[in-house]
Motif scaffolding. Structure first.
Motif, PDB file in Angstrom:
ATOM      1  N   MET A  80      54.168   7.090  41.453  1.00 28.63           N
ATOM      2  CA  MET A  80      52.836   6.589  41.764  1.00 28.63           C
ATOM      3  C   MET A  80      51.867   7.756  41.939  1.00 28.63           C
ATOM      4  SD  MET A  80      51.776   4.150  44.933  1.00 28.63           S
ATOM      5  CE  MET A  80      51.271   5.305  46.180  1.00 28.63           C
ATOM      6  N   LYS A  81      52.358   8.827  42.561  1.00 29.00           N
ATOM      7  CA  LYS A  81      51.477   9.968  42.822  1.00 29.00           C
ATOM      8  C   LYS A  81      51.137  10.711  41.525  1.00 29.00           C
ATOM      9  CE  LYS A  81      53.168  10.354  47.486  1.00 29.00           C
ATOM     10  NZ  LYS A  81      54.088  11.021  48.394  1.00 29.00           N
TER      11      LYS A  81
ATOM     12  N   ALA B 185      48.607   8.738  39.938  1.00 30.64           N
ATOM     13  CA  ALA B 185      47.311   8.890  40.610  1.00 30.64           C
ATOM     14  C   ALA B 185      46.590  10.139  40.109  1.00 30.64           C
ATOM     15  CB  ALA B 185      47.512   8.971  42.125  1.00 30.64           C
ATOM     16  N   ILE B 186      47.342  11.236  39.965  1.00 34.08           N
ATOM     17  CA  ILE B 186      46.746  12.485  39.461  1.00 34.08           C
ATOM     18  C   ILE B 186      46.301  12.284  38.011  1.00 34.08           C
ATOM     19  CG2 ILE B 186      47.212  14.893  38.852  1.00 34.08           C
ATOM     20  CD1 ILE B 186      47.148  14.729  41.772  1.00 34.08           C
TER      21      ILE B 186
ATOM     22  N   LEU C  33      45.318  18.848  47.954  1.00 30.91           N
ATOM     23  CA  LEU C  33      46.569  18.594  47.235  1.00 30.91           C
ATOM     24  C   LEU C  33      47.764  19.246  47.926  1.00 30.91           C
ATOM     25  CD1 LEU C  33      45.416  19.023  43.526  1.00 30.91           C
ATOM     26  CD2 LEU C  33      45.674  16.916  44.831  1.00 30.91           C
TER      27      LEU C  33
ATOM     28  N   PRO D 163      51.313  14.794  51.130  1.00 30.44           N
ATOM     29  CA  PRO D 163      52.715  14.764  50.665  1.00 30.44           C
ATOM     30  C   PRO D 163      52.841  14.496  49.176  1.00 30.44           C
ATOM     31  CG  PRO D 163      52.198  12.806  51.951  1.00 30.44           C
ATOM     32  CD  PRO D 163      50.996  13.673  52.005  1.00 30.44           C
ATOM     33  N   ILE D 164      52.378  15.421  48.379  1.00 30.37           N
ATOM     34  CA  ILE D 164      52.555  15.312  46.928  1.00 30.37           C
ATOM     35  C   ILE D 164      53.191  16.606  46.450  1.00 30.37           C
ATOM     36  CG2 ILE D 164      50.156  16.064  46.538  1.00 30.37           C
ATOM     37  CD1 ILE D 164      50.200  14.349  43.974  1.00 30.37           C
ATOM     38  N   LYS D 165      54.193  16.478  45.562  1.00 25.99           N
ATOM     39  CA  LYS D 165      54.931  17.664  45.137  1.00 25.99           C
ATOM     40  C   LYS D 165      54.190  18.363  43.995  1.00 25.99           C
ATOM     41  CE  LYS D 165      59.509  15.869  46.285  1.00 25.99           C
ATOM     42  NZ  LYS D 165      59.404  14.394  46.198  1.00 25.99           N
TER      43      LYS D 165
ATOM     44  N   GLU E  50      45.498   9.557  36.445  1.00 19.24           N
ATOM     45  CA  GLU E  50      44.348   8.656  36.361  1.00 19.24           C
ATOM     46  C   GLU E  50      43.065   9.380  36.772  1.00 19.24           C
ATOM     47  OE1 GLU E  50      44.769   5.407  39.041  1.00 19.24           O
ATOM     48  OE2 GLU E  50      43.313   4.155  37.984  1.00 19.24           O
ATOM     49  N   LYS E  51      43.141  10.092  37.900  1.00 18.27           N
ATOM     50  CA  LYS E  51      41.970  10.827  38.389  1.00 18.27           C
ATOM     51  C   LYS E  51      41.515  11.847  37.357  1.00 18.27           C
ATOM     52  CE  LYS E  51      41.565  14.653  39.861  1.00 18.27           C
ATOM     53  NZ  LYS E  51      41.832  15.987  40.250  1.00 18.27           N
TER      54      LYS E  51
ATOM     55  N   SER F 251      38.150  11.884  35.154  1.00 15.81           N
ATOM     56  CA  SER F 251      37.187  12.942  35.434  1.00 15.81           C
ATOM     57  C   SER F 251      36.712  13.641  34.157  1.00 15.81           C
ATOM     58  CB  SER F 251      37.740  13.956  36.442  1.00 15.81           C
ATOM     59  OG  SER F 251      38.614  14.837  35.791  1.00 15.81           O
TER      60      SER F 251
END
Lengths: 312, 260
Positions: B2-3, B6-7, B106, B110-112, B9-10, B14
């Protein structure tokens, strides 16, 4: 909640902080106070796992910042000095993005964003592009971001810098409202701010912790002393003579004189207001004012941060 | 997952918040369009000449191969234009975060790092695929009016996407090293160009070095795809190249946290 032990961090050869240790209890608001470049940001960056310390360790919410950094990040909200916002995004999109990378479930996301929008009072601007907002609103968006997922610990780096007085009061109010639900560390080089929002203060200067205590204790007693403010009508020598008669005076400090009334500060080990009043009146001098003067945090701060220079 | 999404998609969105994506899209489409027109008109001219000649000499007309004469050189062309276009996509991928200070967000959520890098890599790749869409439409015209073989077109696009992912991983790596987009763009272009031309040195190198340079060269592996041949060694080369680029970017991101 937060335990910091002997944190040291070098940038190349330059030591940013040395042996920083302090402790924060659950639900407290603690201020990290120090002049610019004292090591406040470095300390906060280490606590938020942005970078590791050169040596020493710290636990946040019981998790080690180095070995369990993902756990620490999970329970910590952080507002860096410059709000970390994507200027080309809408406020609501940005907050939804942060919720996603913080791992908020899809069905809770909408609610989570609404909650922080309400807490930070940015409802009116939530559909606007962040880059078009004023500094004050950007700061609030940054604060809203740090509150997503209702973190137990909130770390705020200079949350009111660059804001106008009205915005400062609003942000302070906002921070005070976090008390109880959240453990808060905030940094500042502005004393009234710390005085008004924090219960305890950690004073850092040149990378070293120089004091850690409650605001009350720090302002009340400096090395167990009292300061008494007097305004007395009479000649300087007569006043000096009258005061000499009183025991336990450590220091007599003549400040200024207006229309024959001298402003005198007295430092003493104990509360000698009664004795002072008696001595002055008995000598036939006019006592215009007598008050116990609490040290302001300003005095403490200057005292603590200039001490080292005197030694050097 | 999901994360990473999210990156992705953003990042993908952008591109379209700023005018950059539109400018790249416009220039890429215009250039590939002009070259398509030039190749097409020379092909039409050649087949017209052939028809006239066959009527004059009363011979059966030669069958001109549209795949060989048009589609193959056209894929080479798109590859060359990609070399110039991709650094402008990758330049902002990471350096923008550094410049705006959003890395602080970032790195403290909690995102790797791997999720950040993969999200960004795939966003770049997705934009590249968007760039390729107009060229697909151009080639669809050939199918509407002629009868070219389909498989070489498919293999050509597979080749382009693999080539693109290699360029993007290289550009992403350069982007993680600087907070200046201009430097990221120039660095990304220089690295891609170097990997492109290194094969030219092979003929001068000789000995054991020649096959090595030949293998490293990023464009040598594209040839088969343009011809309609899908060879697993070339697929492995591009995937390996991409993996190395992504790995270096990842290490760069991780190491930035440790340095003073």
């Amino acid at each position: 909640m937060i335990d910091v032990e002997n944190l040291t961090r070098f940038y190349g050869d330059k030591k940013a902080i040395a042996d920083v240790s302090f402790h924060v209890n659950k639900g407290e608001i603690v201020g990290l106070l120090g002049p610019n470049a004292a090591g406040k940001t470095t300390t906060m960056r280490i606590l938020t796992c942005y970078m590791p310390p050169t040596s020493g360790n710290a636990t946040v919410g019981g998790y080690d910042i180095f070995d369990e950094s993902m756990h620490v990040r999970n329970i910590t909200g952080y507002l860096p000095e410059n709000p970390p916002v994507y200027t080309d995004m809408k406020v609501s999109d940005y907050l939804a993005f942060v919720a996603k990378i913080k791992g908020v479930d899809k069905r809770d996301r909408r609610k989570e964003v609404d909650t922080v929008v309400e807490k930070a009072a940015i409802g009116d601007v939530q559909h606007r592009i962040i880059g078009k907002l004023s500094k004050g609103f950007k700061q609030r968006v940054g604060l809203a971001q740090s509150l997503i997922k209702n973190p137990e610990i909130v770390i705020l780096d200079e949350p009111t810098v660059g804001l106008d007085p009205k915005q400062i009061i609003e942000i302070r109010e906002l921070i005070r409202n976090l008390k109880g639900d959240h453990t808060v560390i905030l940094s500042s080089h502005i004393l009234p701010e710390i005085e008004q929002t924090c219960e305890r203060v950690v004073i850092i200067n040149e990378g070293v912790v120089v004091a850690e205590d409650t605001v009350e204790n720090l302002t009340h007693l400096r090395e167990g002393g009292e300061r008494i403010r007097l305004r007395i009508q009479g000649g300087k020598e007569e006043i000096r003579k009258a005061l000499k008669a009183v025991d336990n005076i450590k220091q007599i400090d003549f400040k200024d004189e207006k229309k024959g009334i001298h402003h005198v500060n007295i430092e003493s080990d104990s509360d000698i207001r009664k004795e002072l009043a008696k001595a002055i009146v008995n000598d036939g001098l006019g006592l215009y004012e007598l008050s116990a003067d609490r040290y302001t945090l300003e005095d403490i701060f200057l005292h603590l941060t200039t001490k080292e220079e005197e030694v050097a | 997952m999901m994360k990473t999404w999210a990156i992705f998609e953003k990042e993908f969105k952008s591109f379209f918040y700023s005018p950059i994506a539109y400018v790249i899209l416009a220039i890429f489409t215009a250039l590939t369009g002009v070259f398509f027109y030039l190749y097409l008109s020379s092909f039409v001219e050649a087949s017209l000449m052939d028809t006239i000649r066959s009527q004059q000499y009363r011979m059966a007309p030669q069958k001109l191969n549209v795949n060989l004469m048009l589609i193959r050189p056209y894929f080479w062309n798109i590859a060359l234009i990609s070399l110039f276009a991709l650094p402008t996509i990758t330049m902002r991928l990471y350096s923008e975060e550094k410049r705006m200070g959003t890395v602080e967000l970032l790195y403290t959520t909690p995102i790797k790092p791997i999720q950040i890098i993969l999200g960004k890599f795939f966003a770049g790749l997705a934009l590249y695929i968007v760039l390729l869409i107009p060229t697909m439409l151009f080639q669809a015209l050939l199918f509407a009016y002629g009868n070219p073989a389909f498989m070489p077109v498919l293999s050509g696009y597979i080749g382009l996407i693999l080539l693109g992912s290699a360029f993007i991983s290289a550009g992403l790596f350069i982007s993680t090293t600087t907070e200046n987009q201009i430097i990221a763009a120039i660095g990304g272009f220089a690295l891609s160009l170097l990997l492109w031309v290194v094969g030219w040195g092979a003929s001068y190198a000789g000995g054991t070095l020649a096959p090595v340079l030949d293998y490293i060269s990023i464009i040598n592996h594209f040839e088969d795809f343009a011809q309609g041949v899908i060879d697993s060694t070339h697929i492995i080369y591009y995937l390996l190249f991409t993996a190395v680029g992504v790995y270096f970017s990842l290490k760069m991101v991780e190491s930035v946290k440790w340095r003073g």
